[in-house]
Design an enzyme around this catalytic site. Sequence first.
Site, PDB file in Angstrom:
ATOM      1  N   GLU A  75       0.825  -1.222   0.000  1.00 50.31           N
ATOM      2  CA  GLU A  75       0.000   0.000   0.000  1.00 50.31           C
ATOM      3  C   GLU A  75       0.856   1.268   0.000  1.00 50.31           C
ATOM      4  OE1 GLU A  75      -2.902   0.134  -0.776  1.00 50.31           O
ATOM      5  OE2 GLU A  75      -4.109  -1.461   0.127  1.00 50.31           O
ATOM      6  N   HIS A  93      -2.690   2.816   8.425  1.00 50.05           N
ATOM      7  CA  HIS A  93      -3.727   2.053   7.726  1.00 50.05           C
ATOM      8  C   HIS A  93      -3.979   0.761   8.503  1.00 50.05           C
ATOM      9  CE1 HIS A  93      -5.949  -0.282   4.922  1.00 50.05           C
ATOM     10  NE2 HIS A  93      -4.937  -1.011   4.512  1.00 50.05           N
ATOM     11  N   HIS A  95      -6.707  -2.796   9.303  1.00 53.61           N
ATOM     12  CA  HIS A  95      -7.819  -3.691   8.968  1.00 53.61           C
ATOM     13  C   HIS A  95      -8.531  -4.040  10.275  1.00 53.61           C
ATOM     14  CE1 HIS A  95      -5.895  -5.394   5.007  1.00 53.61           C
ATOM     15  NE2 HIS A  95      -5.992  -4.077   5.009  1.00 53.61           N
ATOM     16  N   TYR A 114     -20.524  12.759  19.591  1.00 54.79           N
ATOM     17  CA  TYR A 114     -20.004  14.084  19.226  1.00 54.79           C
ATOM     18  C   TYR A 114     -18.571  14.044  18.693  1.00 54.79           C
ATOM     19  CZ  TYR A 114     -17.449  14.496  23.687  1.00 54.79           C
ATOM     20  OH  TYR A 114     -16.592  14.316  24.735  1.00 54.79           O
ATOM     21  N   HIS A 157     -12.555  -2.876   2.789  1.00 54.21           N
ATOM     22  CA  HIS A 157     -11.107  -3.004   2.994  1.00 54.21           C
ATOM     23  C   HIS A 157     -10.688  -2.714   4.448  1.00 54.21           C
ATOM     24  CE1 HIS A 157      -6.842  -2.151   1.228  1.00 54.21           C
ATOM     25  NE2 HIS A 157      -6.768  -2.437   2.519  1.00 54.21           N
ATOM     26  N   TYR A 210      -9.309  22.242  23.209  1.00 56.43           N
ATOM     27  CA  TYR A 210      -9.322  21.180  24.228  1.00 56.43           C
ATOM     28  C   TYR A 210      -7.904  20.888  24.727  1.00 56.43           C
ATOM     29  CZ  TYR A 210      -9.893  16.515  26.242  1.00 56.43           C
ATOM     30  OH  TYR A 210      -9.877  15.417  27.076  1.00 56.43           O
TER      31      TYR A 210
END
Length: 214
Positions: A75, A93, A95, A114, A157, A210
């Site tokens: 990838e 990334h 899975h 939220y 995916h 925050y």
Amino acid sequence: MDERAARIALVEMARRLDADGLNHNATGNLSVRIEGGVLVTPTGIPAAALDPDDGVVLLQDGTPREGGGRLPTSEWRLHVAQYRRPGVGAVVHTHSLEATAAAAVGQPVPAVHYLVAAFGGVVLPVAPYATYGSIELADAVAATLSDRYRACLMASHGAVAVGPTLAAAAARARDVEWLCGVWRRARALGEPVILDDAELERVREQLASYGQPR
Ligand SMILES: [Zn+2]
């Protein structure tokens, strides 16, 4: 980040995500921006077996730097494409199970909580399906994130998250997994309430300040 430190951080984060169940075996992949390019995880090596020297440095155009011993993640195009966006310092990334289940349905996850606002919009979006490793998938994810979202699902995916640092991108990947779990459970219990756009805008403004003052 200095290359040696980045190599160590990449392996440590890959192991942690694996140990925490966000990835398994050799699935999922990570990258971090370094001087002159991008350091990505190699293809086909389980996180537990990774060594800092296994990381592969890709130049800005995606070609591997000469002298590296490993092949990059399949990838790598997905990773390189996201660094075209200013401010992206790392890409994660996964899975992970809940996110991949939500991605299998192929619909954006609405504001059942939220914290959807933390992803940059009013939903967690989903990038259209394309074959893994393809330039089409890399471009589809970049187009879905555009300059707005910090994470998205990838249809049939998994998910991808970006951040200024590896820690930030990984934290976002965990938030994706958590939100998809909330979405699934909420639907099992009844009809979830979806927060409206005005409320999410208020949350976004609040999230911007925050944390502890610097
Ligand atoms: Zn994948």
